[in-house]
Design an enzyme around this catalytic site. Sequence first.
Site, PDB file in Angstrom:
ATOM      1  CB  SER A  27       0.014  -8.104  -1.240  1.00 20.29           C
ATOM      2  OG  SER A  27      -0.797  -8.951  -0.451  1.00 20.29           O
ATOM      3  CD  GLU A  66     -10.804   5.088   1.258  1.00 20.05           C
ATOM      4  OE1 GLU A  66     -10.508   6.255   0.955  1.00 20.05           O
ATOM      5  OE2 GLU A  66     -10.195   4.082   0.819  1.00 20.05           O
ATOM      6  CE  LYS A  97      -4.464  -1.511   1.653  1.00 21.82           C
ATOM      7  NZ  LYS A  97      -4.287  -2.934   2.013  1.00 21.82           N
TER       8      LYS A  97
END
Length: 397
Positions: free
Chosen positions: A380, A117, A95
């Site tokens: 990930s 968010e 991310k």
Amino acid sequence: MSIVKVSEKGVFGEGELTFGGSFVPEPLQKALDQVEEAFLRYKDDPDFERELDYYMHEYIGRPNPLYFAERLTAKLGGAKIYLKREDLNHTGAHKINNTIGQVLLAKRIGAKRIIAETGAGQHGVATATVCALFGIPCTIYMGEVDTKRQELNVFRMEMLGATVVAAKSGNRTLKEAVDEALMDFAQNYKDTFYLLGSAVGPHPYPLMVRHFQSIIGREARKQILEKEGRLPDLITAAVGGGSNAIGLFYPFVDDSSVKIVGVEPAGEGLETGHHAAPLNVGKPDIIHGFKCYVMDDAENCHSIAAGLDYPGVGPEHSYYKAIGRAEYAAITDQEALQAFLDLSKTEGIIPALESSHAVAYAMKTAPNMSKDQIIIVNLSGRGDKDVAQVYELIQRT
Ligand SMILES: *Cc1c(COP(=O)(O)O)cnc(C)c1O
């Protein structure tokens, strides 16, 4: 010429069945236009690219390894399995690639404030991290129910200097957090940048997030050519909104010899309705201002991995499915949990529960492939954040 047909306004595909675009009220469209303008202005700017490279290298720690999982490969007795180690990035997942990219854009256009968010908190933490790095005030919207479920992540964001606002309408989860963040953005876009966390949402976010996450696939492509002298036979990644997956897939999309498989969470089983697998069981619809495959019953959205728990999916994945460029498999909670434990024991790498879905798919598939074939799995994120949850799940069974 790429096989990917996408219009200037982020509409994927041609004719009847298209995905993406922007379906939002006028005030919000103005805000999105401003983001699009910034993205188009800077994405290929040499100065911007230099700055992005600097932080990718010095702050995130890129390039991360493409690691040959030798013991796992030997145990399964089929194709060679390589792991793209996004888990080794600063903050422990992919991310941060996107949040660094978007915060640098926000800085270039002089944004005084960043909003985002978050559902489980991972994107909130990644956003709070880069806002701390650049000293930009940051507000994170989170459903009130989620703030209670993820108390420690709320504290982590606050430690990093962010303000966490609990969304108190409706079901008080991610959807309401998105609604409140969008409302804030429509009102305050003149000095505020909305930093979106996955390859979803209205244009330009899916293209912008792909742009910043594609470093995963570009590195992996170069690394496999160095190590094996050829392209992989199969690449695979877990799909929530689809950002880590599109980041790996996009640089390989025009290599027709490379099979692409995204892995959705089948939760308690596709037949139970308790899953988050719109590409397996869903139909094209509009959600959160863009068109994509959406689950039949979004209220039942569920996955063992909080980061995969989203009833829609990125428009580009919807398009890859429609044109047959990628396949989308599904892995249950139980299978992901088993892969979490197996990879930990076999390689000394504890994967995130999200990533464990892709690992589980590779473990199912590798034995049916030959020993000279190659699979790349996008790891990930790391699983430290999931250890307490797995402990409880194992105690209960
Ligand atoms: C958030 C998250 C995901 C899912 O998000 P995508 O946008 O689909 O990549 C997957 N893995 C990890 C480790 C995550 O934190």
